[in-house]
Design a protein around this motif. Structure first.
Motif, PDB file in Angstrom:
ATOM      1  N   PRO A  82     103.448 -47.041  85.762  1.00  0.00           N
ATOM      2  CA  PRO A  82     104.308 -45.974  85.351  1.00  0.00           C
ATOM      3  C   PRO A  82     103.898 -44.536  86.128  1.00  0.00           C
ATOM      4  CG  PRO A  82     104.112 -47.067  83.436  1.00  0.00           C
ATOM      5  CD  PRO A  82     103.173 -47.826  84.333  1.00  0.00           C
ATOM      6  N   HIS A  83     104.789 -43.798  86.739  1.00  0.00           N
ATOM      7  CA  HIS A  83     104.393 -42.652  87.352  1.00  0.00           C
ATOM      8  C   HIS A  83     105.670 -41.983  87.909  1.00  0.00           C
ATOM      9  CE1 HIS A  83     106.192 -45.544  90.347  1.00  0.00           C
ATOM     10  NE2 HIS A  83     106.728 -44.509  91.029  1.00  0.00           N
ATOM     11  N   PHE A  84     105.680 -40.530  88.088  1.00  0.00           N
ATOM     12  CA  PHE A  84     106.762 -39.689  88.711  1.00  0.00           C
ATOM     13  C   PHE A  84     106.851 -40.036  90.160  1.00  0.00           C
ATOM     14  CE2 PHE A  84     105.534 -37.761  84.544  1.00  0.00           C
ATOM     15  CZ  PHE A  84     106.502 -37.979  83.889  1.00  0.00           C
ATOM     16  N   ASP A  85     107.881 -39.913  90.657  1.00  0.00           N
ATOM     17  CA  ASP A  85     107.993 -39.820  92.299  1.00  0.00           C
ATOM     18  C   ASP A  85     107.827 -38.217  92.461  1.00  0.00           C
ATOM     19  OD1 ASP A  85     108.378 -42.175  92.478  1.00  0.00           O
ATOM     20  OD2 ASP A  85     110.577 -42.126  92.818  1.00  0.00           O
ATOM     21  N   HIS A  86     108.264 -37.296  91.557  1.00  0.00           N
ATOM     22  CA  HIS A  86     108.020 -36.205  91.947  1.00  0.00           C
ATOM     23  C   HIS A  86     106.655 -35.462  91.689  1.00  0.00           C
ATOM     24  CE1 HIS A  86     109.169 -35.986  87.630  1.00  0.00           C
ATOM     25  NE2 HIS A  86     108.357 -34.918  87.728  1.00  0.00           N
ATOM     26  N   PHE A 117     119.688 -45.227  92.208  1.00  0.00           N
ATOM     27  CA  PHE A 117     119.394 -43.660  92.557  1.00  0.00           C
ATOM     28  C   PHE A 117     119.127 -42.982  91.274  1.00  0.00           C
ATOM     29  CE2 PHE A 117     121.238 -39.382  92.094  1.00  0.00           C
ATOM     30  CZ  PHE A 117     120.684 -38.836  93.443  1.00  0.00           C
ATOM     31  N   TRP A 118     118.212 -42.176  91.297  1.00  0.00           N
ATOM     32  CA  TRP A 118     117.975 -41.219  90.194  1.00  0.00           C
ATOM     33  C   TRP A 118     117.487 -39.785  90.327  1.00  0.00           C
ATOM     34  CZ3 TRP A 118     114.580 -45.386  91.210  1.00  0.00           C
ATOM     35  CH2 TRP A 118     113.355 -45.104  91.299  1.00  0.00           C
ATOM     36  N   TRP A 119     117.776 -38.783  89.667  1.00  0.00           N
ATOM     37  CA  TRP A 119     117.186 -37.433  89.916  1.00  0.00           C
ATOM     38  C   TRP A 119     116.008 -37.640  89.346  1.00  0.00           C
ATOM     39  CZ3 TRP A 119     120.175 -34.784  92.995  1.00  0.00           C
ATOM     40  CH2 TRP A 119     121.634 -34.812  93.160  1.00  0.00           C
ATOM     41  N   LEU A 161     109.780 -41.092  84.245  1.00  0.00           N
ATOM     42  CA  LEU A 161     108.729 -41.920  84.149  1.00  0.00           C
ATOM     43  C   LEU A 161     109.065 -43.558  84.587  1.00  0.00           C
ATOM     44  CD1 LEU A 161     105.439 -41.548  83.867  1.00  0.00           C
ATOM     45  CD2 LEU A 161     105.788 -42.790  81.756  1.00  0.00           C
ATOM     46  N   HIS A 162     108.651 -44.150  85.441  1.00  0.00           N
ATOM     47  CA  HIS A 162     109.032 -45.424  85.848  1.00  0.00           C
ATOM     48  C   HIS A 162     108.007 -46.256  86.430  1.00  0.00           C
ATOM     49  CE1 HIS A 162     109.662 -42.946  89.627  1.00  0.00           C
ATOM     50  NE2 HIS A 162     109.505 -44.131  90.095  1.00  0.00           N
ATOM     51  N   ALA A 163     108.302 -47.624  86.608  1.00  0.00           N
ATOM     52  CA  ALA A 163     107.293 -48.301  87.189  1.00  0.00           C
ATOM     53  C   ALA A 163     107.776 -49.298  88.008  1.00  0.00           C
ATOM     54  CB  ALA A 163     106.308 -48.970  85.967  1.00  0.00           C
TER      55      ALA A 163
HETATM   56 FE   FE2 Z   1     108.610 -44.426  91.958  1.00  0.00          FE
END
Ligand code: FE2
Ligand code: AKG
Length: 357
Positions: A252-256, A307-309, A322-324
């Protein structure tokens, strides 16, 4: 064995024992139908499993596995010495009680339970398990999409996640993988002001500029049309192609960026406002994209794009994103990331009326 390898190397015998037991069991099952390579793999697994048990305090298991090892390779002096050592330890009763192994607590992985549940969710491979909010054909007012509208499936409203079916063709996906192949290198993550390898991201990746091949250029145009965003450099990063092998994952992490010092700001075009991720392959098992806070698990769907913001309209990071990338359990998995930055999108995604949006 990659996941086991990380566990073993970091002294996480709770997990290495589970993986190696499985491996040893499978090798024993296929006994007789082996080629010589399988034999050395069985020995390797037995050796590591014996050591894991020894480190976990279970000397009698370590002993019987080492004896089994010697059955295949009687001349291995190190293992002969280990057998003698284990026998002595057991005789003298030096080791009295075996503490039950505990699952290690990772400081980084506060959401481990939710993450593992999402990754193991039955039907994680089936699209029917998505919330089914509705599908639409989208042209976005783009002449490019008039003839072939995007097939959009809304997956989640908050955070906003949409899946575009048949975003890319098989042939295009093959071309992209082929172009990236020779350039693949162990993936890195932002760590303070630097980029570093990390156990929590196990994959290989490569960057593709649109000048690399006409197919990349075509894709760039399609991505811009579908998102309605400006993807010309430096408003978006180059296309990042990622390959996960067996056990490959991205915890789990943020892209931003969540810190002002992040290397992401080196492009001087703001934070990563959105992510468009293309699934370039199918996967045998595992590998879903899990949104840990949103309780959402999106299965790998070949040729689709997700796609996600990442940011709210007011520019704040959206903690719900938060995604993985779940561990790949069979086969391998390819994705391509397009990270879109804030600058250039001011009129395409303006602030909302409510400053909290
Ligand atoms: Fe990511
Ligand atoms: O592989 C996935 O499903 C997610 C990948 C991801 O989140 C990333 O590369 O930032």
């Amino acid at each position: 064995m990659m996941r086991m390898g990380v566990a073993y190397d970091t002294g996480d015998y709770y997990h290495s024992i589970a993986w190696l037991e499985e491996a040893v069991g499978l090798f024993r099952l296929s006994y007789g139908s082996w080629n010589p390579e399988d034999r050395s793999s069985l020995e390797d697994a037995l050796d590591h499993l014996a050591f894991s048990y020894f480190m976990a305090g279970n000397i009698s298991h370590a002993l019987s596995l080492s004896r089994e090892f010697l059955h295949y390779d009687p001349s291995n002096r190190r293992v002969v010495r280990n057998v003698a050592k284990y026998e002595k330890l057991l005789e003298t009763g030096t080791v009295t009680s075996v503490e039950p192994l505990r699952r290690p607590n990772s400081t980084r992985l506060q959401n481990r339970d939710a993450y593992e549940e999402l990754c193991q969710r039955p039907g994680g491979q089936a699209l029917e398990h998505l919330p089914q909010l509705g599908c639409s054909y989208e042209t976005n007012g783009s002449p490019y999409l008039l003839l072939q509208p995007a097939k959009k499936e809304m997956v989640q409203i908050r955070p906003y996640v949409a899946l575009y079916h048949d975003f890319i063709s098989d042939a295009e996906a093959e071309t992209i993988k082929g172009l990236a192949g020779p350039w693949l290198q162990r993936s890195v993550v932002a760590s303070g002001e630097k980029q570093q390898k990390a156990d929590y991201r196990i994959s290989k990746s490569a960057w593709l500029k649109d000048t690399a091949h006409p197919v990349v250029q075509t894709l760039e145009k399609r991505m811009a049309a579908i998102t309605g965003l400006d993807l010309r450099p430096p408003y978006a990063e180059y296309l990042q192609v990622v390959n996960y092998g067996l056990g490959g994952h991205y915890e789990p992490h943020f892209d931003h960026a969540t810190s002002r010092k992040s290397p992401l700001y080196r492009m001087k075009s703001g934070n990563r406002i959105a992510t468009l991720m293309i699934y370039l392959s199918a996967v045998g098992a595992g590998g879903s994209t899990a949104f840990v806070h949103a309780n959402l698990s999106v299965p790998v769907l070949k040729n689709a794009a997700l796609f996600w913001w990442n940011l709210r309209r007011n520019g704040d990071g959206d903690g719900d994103t938060l995604h993985a990338g779940c561990p790949v359990l069979a086969g391998d998995k390819w994705v391509a990331n397009k990270w879109i930055h804030e600058h250039g999108q001011e009129f395409r995604r303006p602030c909302g009326i409510d400053p909290q949006d």
